[in-house]
Design a protein around this motif. Structure first.
Motif, PDB file in Angstrom:
ATOM      1  N   THR A  82       0.819  -1.208   0.000  1.00 42.39           N
ATOM      2  CA  THR A  82       0.000   0.000   0.000  1.00 42.39           C
ATOM      3  C   THR A  82       0.851   1.256   0.000  1.00 42.39           C
ATOM      4  O   THR A  82       0.582   2.204  -0.747  1.00 42.39           O
ATOM      5  N   GLU A  84       3.575   1.773  -1.281  1.00 42.91           N
ATOM      6  CA  GLU A  84       4.391   1.915  -2.485  1.00 42.91           C
ATOM      7  C   GLU A  84       3.591   2.321  -3.716  1.00 42.91           C
ATOM      8  O   GLU A  84       4.155   2.502  -4.792  1.00 42.91           O
ATOM      9  N   LEU A  85       2.283   2.452  -3.580  1.00 45.57           N
ATOM     10  CA  LEU A  85       1.448   2.723  -4.754  1.00 45.57           C
ATOM     11  C   LEU A  85       1.810   4.030  -5.437  1.00 45.57           C
ATOM     12  O   LEU A  85       1.824   4.113  -6.668  1.00 45.57           O
ATOM     13  N   GLU A  86       2.115   5.047  -4.668  1.00 48.62           N
ATOM     14  CA  GLU A  86       2.474   6.334  -5.268  1.00 48.62           C
ATOM     15  C   GLU A  86       3.769   6.221  -6.072  1.00 48.62           C
ATOM     16  O   GLU A  86       3.863   6.718  -7.198  1.00 48.62           O
ATOM     17  N   ASP A  87       4.776   5.554  -5.508  1.00 50.49           N
ATOM     18  CA  ASP A  87       6.039   5.364  -6.232  1.00 50.49           C
ATOM     19  C   ASP A  87       5.832   4.487  -7.467  1.00 50.49           C
ATOM     20  O   ASP A  87       6.462   4.709  -8.507  1.00 50.49           O
ATOM     21  N   GLU A  89       3.119   4.326  -9.265  1.00 54.39           N
ATOM     22  CA  GLU A  89       2.477   5.165 -10.280  1.00 54.39           C
ATOM     23  C   GLU A  89       3.510   6.045 -10.982  1.00 54.39           C
ATOM     24  O   GLU A  89       3.505   6.185 -12.210  1.00 54.39           O
ATOM     25  N   ARG A  90       4.414   6.621 -10.204  1.00 54.75           N
ATOM     26  CA  ARG A  90       5.452   7.455 -10.811  1.00 54.75           C
ATOM     27  C   ARG A  90       6.310   6.645 -11.776  1.00 54.75           C
ATOM     28  O   ARG A  90       6.638   7.098 -12.877  1.00 54.75           O
ATOM     29  N   ARG A  93       4.489   6.026 -15.099  1.00 57.88           N
ATOM     30  CA  ARG A  93       4.488   7.201 -15.978  1.00 57.88           C
ATOM     31  C   ARG A  93       5.858   7.389 -16.633  1.00 57.88           C
ATOM     32  O   ARG A  93       5.959   7.726 -17.808  1.00 57.88           O
ATOM     33  N   SER A 529      -5.193   8.641 -11.322  1.00 56.93           N
ATOM     34  CA  SER A 529      -4.222   8.402 -10.262  1.00 56.93           C
ATOM     35  C   SER A 529      -4.564   7.102  -9.546  1.00 56.93           C
ATOM     36  O   SER A 529      -5.710   6.638  -9.602  1.00 56.93           O
ATOM     37  N   TYR A 530      -3.579   6.540  -8.867  1.00 56.75           N
ATOM     38  CA  TYR A 530      -3.866   5.323  -8.089  1.00 56.75           C
ATOM     39  C   TYR A 530      -4.959   5.607  -7.058  1.00 56.75           C
ATOM     40  O   TYR A 530      -5.736   4.706  -6.703  1.00 56.75           O
ATOM     41  N   ARG A 531      -5.036   6.853  -6.598  1.00 62.54           N
ATOM     42  CA  ARG A 531      -6.060   7.201  -5.601  1.00 62.54           C
ATOM     43  C   ARG A 531      -7.467   7.016  -6.168  1.00 62.54           C
ATOM     44  O   ARG A 531      -8.406   6.707  -5.436  1.00 62.54           O
ATOM     45  N   ASN A 646      -2.478  -4.917  -1.481  1.00 62.45           N
ATOM     46  CA  ASN A 646      -2.821  -3.497  -1.482  1.00 62.45           C
ATOM     47  C   ASN A 646      -4.326  -3.334  -1.714  1.00 62.45           C
ATOM     48  O   ASN A 646      -4.993  -4.265  -2.178  1.00 62.45           O
TER      49      ASN A 646
END
Length: 820
Positions: A82, A84-87, A89-90, A93, A529-531, A646
């Motif tokens: 959970t 690590e989701l933001e990283d 997503e980056r 991209r 976004s992952y959000r 996640n």
């Protein structure tokens, strides 16, 4: 979204896919004829020990590959936590921006993110997804269409043929390299023994270690040199390429991101030869030298794996777990610094070659050296510099060749000096204009466009009028630009004249504006976004509930006697489930577990379980999710083997498999479990509070291989039904081995794992469902274990008291294991 070619489409030419752990390996793969390479980055890939490529490397790497007509696939084939989701997503991209052709993904939540955020990048379902059946693949397709499905390595060609029922997904199969003994995505050994998860790229290779076989409490002492009970030979399916092409396989994958560029080059060029012949429907001339090179580059022994069908002793003979190379023969005589071999094989031998002596001893103590010289039948070693203790060399010892510096040097020169063919990019020109106006020429190549105008207006032509042929001739002079003329469109009105030098200038301008040929085009990303993919978190306060997983009828009776409300049954023989269902009484509900693996043609097991009329189901694989997704009348629990790590994965499974409850992945430590519970409704989840971790889950049957003279369940005599078997590891720990209905073996950690110390933190999130998994407890042991946890959950005892009780009745010890 990238289009999905049909696997039966004849225009979809089979692809050879090679590994690349670094730049040299990438160059070697291209030189040897790979159609595509796969590689990892420093995070989220299952080969973290490889050199891997950095973010800064990607644009140059993709430009290099595309310039030579080769595709590049990034492996993001680990579970994503959970936090690590933001990283992640980056990274998605960045990968799209660099023009990467495809992503190889294990985690379902990450796959959903990739599909939504970077739809132009192909999505390949990793072998870590444990895709073992057409039904499982159909379930994945219902969530997100994929451009490739990488099948489990345990499938035979005849089983792969049955995937034709899912025609929209091209299939990829491993054809060469190391074999994992456990199903990919289902190995918890490194995590259980050392907090190094194979699902996170940190495999400690416990399968390559020696084990002792303990049968009915007695250690087998008659096994001689057979100690490596879980170490398979390497896969070498070069002879089976034609069968796989006919079976509909579209990508042929070579394992080896930890290997050298010489390995990559040698293996790729042999399989290039084999695949080209199969595509052209002619016989491949795989020579003795080809086979020698395959074995010499890296080999623990060669086999066709599971592709030719089941033969347990053939795949895992147990004699060694390290690289061996080709067999030279047995020693018939030795004296001083020399040896002679009996029935020496035809493997070439010369001064400088490396060899290893196999005396059937501990492999950490075996001796190896380089040959000093060959004198007729004698192989001579240097008395001083070889480092050999010659008193340990005896007749009967076996000799293997481990290195060939001359061959390695030849292959190194091959890939380093190879003239790589550049793939010219086709460009189309279009010219328009008329007398008195400027000539306008546009160029288009792969979606990129350029335009140029003449420096002066077109003049009426008295002679030598500009023609389509003249335009094509001048625009086609592209030399070493990397472009080639694909066509021209001539829309000039009237008889016009323009100097050839001006046409040439305009061509140069156009080429410069198009940019370097073979350049990589970025893939667009969306604003998702992952959000946006996360579930809404709603918390409901509920009383703590205990469920118990039982493996015998005696344990079921103990759970019923203790009035456990949710009892899971996981029996080796599911025919006994009927008896378990008949035992339910009061508030107890009986849920029946599916096998961990369902292969083509095995949905009969699922139908049989359904006929037992249970209260619910414990679903352990993708095929069972597909098969039972419409059974809303049954309670459905997704087990740990679905790898829920996640909230996005949890949401996908809840919605598409309509599951009531999800078991939190065993790869999560307490912090990661709390993060998951903080990102999704806690009432969705159950956590296993006590268990013997199921480490290896294998198609390989230890019972058949080492306790029978058979090769399959048809002739093994089923020793699994009459013997209690443990494997003792190098530190003396005993681990219970059990077989399931499909003869698949699971090795359970001998030490029980308890999460009692973290119970308060878990309850604080709103989590209310907790499980205890029994293994081989008798009825009294089951009663004691269940009672101890019932007292703990109800508050009658504390964690310290529970740990003392568990330690007392767990003969082989207790640990906090993977939750720490």
């Amino acid at each position: 979204m990238a289009s999905v070619p049909s696997p039966m489409d004849s225009s979809y030419t089979p692809e050879l896919l090679s590994p690349a752990g670094n730049w040299d390996c990438a160059r070697a793969a291209v030189a040897a004829g790979a159609d595509a390479i796969f590689f990892g980055m420093p995070r989220f890939n299952a080969r973290l020990r490889a050199d891997n490529f950095t973010e800064a490397d990607l644009p140059e790497l993709m430009s290099f590959l595309h310039k030579h007509g080769v595709k590049g696939f990034v492996a993001m084939n680990t579970l994503i936590f959970t936090g690590e989701l933001e990283d992640a997503e980056r990274q998605l991209r960045m990968i799209a921006e660099a023009g990467v052709d495809a992503l190889i993904i294990q985690d379902l939540g990450l796959a959903k993110m990739a599909r939504e955020i970077a739809p132009g990048v192909e999505l390949h379902g990793s072998t870590q997804m444990t895709i073992t059946s057409p039904e499982g693949l159909s379930f994945l397709e219902s969530i997100f269409p994929m451009e490739r499905a990488v099948l489990a390595r345990e499938l035979a060609v005849k089983e792969i043929e049955r995937f034709g029922s899912v025609p929209s997904t091209p299939l990829e199969v491993f054809v060469h390299g190391a074999l994992c003994v456990a199903y990919s995505g289902q190995c918890l050994t490194s995590e259980s023994l050392g907090q190094r998860s194979a699902n996170r790229g940190e495999c400690a290779q416990a399968c390559r270690m020696p084990y002792e076989l303990v049968v009915d409490g007695v250690t087998r002492r008659d096994m001689g040199e057979v100690r490596y009970l879980l170490s398979p030979q390497d896969l070498a399916a070069v002879e089976m390429i034609p069968d796989l092409v006919k079976a509909g396989v579209k990508s042929f994958k070579i394992e080896g991101r930890l290997k050298t560029p010489e390995y990559v080059a040698a293996v790729t060029r042999v399989y290039r030869k084999a695949l080209d012949a199969a595509i052209e429907e002619r016989r491949a001339e795989i020579t003795t030298q080809d086979r020698y090179e395959l074995e010499m580059m890296f080999s623990r022994g060669m086999s066709t794996g599971w592709l030719a069908g089941t033969n347990h002793p053939y795949l895992t003979h147990g004699r060694y777990g390290k690289k061996r190379g080709p067999l030279l023969g047995k020693i018939k005589a030795c004296g001083g610094t020399w040896i002679e071999l009996e029935e020496r094989t035809e493997v070439p031998l010369k001064a400088g070659d490396g060899v290893v002596f196999d005396a059937g001893e501990n492999r950490d103590l075996e001796q190896g050296a380089r040959i000093w010289k060959v004198e007729g039948e004698r192989i001579v070693f240097h008395r001083t510099y070889s480092g050999i203790n010659f008193s340990r060399i005896k007749p009967g010892n076996t000799l293997y060749k481990t290195s060939d510096e001359k061959l390695e040097s030849e292959i190194r020169r091959f890939w380093q000096n190879a003239k790589l063919n550049e793939v010219k990019a086709g460009v189309r020109f279009a010219a328009s204009g008329k007398p008195g106006e400027v000539l306008r020429i546009t160029a288009e190549c792969g979606g990129r466009k350029a335009a140029a105008e003449s420096a002066m207006p077109l003049q009426a032509a008295a002679k030598h009028a500009l023609s389509e042929a003249t335009l094509a001739e001048q625009m086609g002079r592209l030399g070493d630009t990397g472009y080639e003329l694909e066509g021209v469109e001539f829309s000039v009105e009237g008889e016009c004249h323009i100097g050839l030098s001006e046409l040439n200038r305009m061509r140069r301008v156009l080429v410069e504006e198009l940019g370097a040929a073979g350049g990589t085009t970025s893939h667009a990303t969306t604003r998702v976004s992952y959000r946006d993919l996360m579930p809404e978190r709603v918390r409901e306060e509920r009383t703590a509930e205990l469920s118990v997983l039982c493996r015998t009828l005696e344990q079921v009776q103990a759970a019923v006697d203790r009035e456990v409300t949710m009892i899971y049954c996981d029996f080796e023989d599911p025919r006994r489930y009927k008896d378990a269902v008949a035992m339910r009484e009061g508030k107890s509900k009986i849920l029946l577990a599916t096998p961990r693996i369902v292969k083509p043609g095995e949905t009969g097991y699922l139908k049989m379980i359904e006929r037992m009329e249970p209260d619910g189901l414990l679903l352990r694989n993708l095929a069972s999710l597909e098969y039972y997704k419409h059974r809303s009348d049954l309670k459905r629990v997704g087990d740990f083997s679905l790898n829920v790590a996640n909230p996005i994965t949890a949401r996908l499974l809840k919605e598409h498999a309509t599951l009531d409850t999800l078991t939190i992945s065993y790869d999560l430590n307490i912090g990661q479990a709390l993060d998951l519970l903080g990102g999704a409704p806690p009432e969705w989840f159950e956590l296993t509070l006590h268990q013997h971790m199921p480490m290896f889950h294998m198609e390989h049957c230890v019972f058949c291989t080492f306790l029978s003279k058979g090769t399959t369940y048809k002739d093994c005599g089923r020793p699994c039904e009459t013997h209690v078997v443990h494997l003792r590891d190098r530190v003396g720990q005993m681990h219970r081995l059990m077989a399931d209905v499909g003869c698949r073996n699971t090795l359970f950690n001998g030490r029980a794992q308890t999460g009692a110390r973290f119970f308060g933190d878990l309850r604080a999130t709103g989590l209310s469902k907790f499980r205890v998994e029994l293994l081989d407890e008798d009825d009294l042991g089951a009663l004691r274990a269940i009672g101890a946890y019932q007292d703990f959950l109800s508050g009658r005892t504390d964690a310290e008291t529970l740990l003392a009780n568990v330690t007392a009745f767990e003969k082989l010890g207790v640990t906090e294991g993977t939750l720490v």
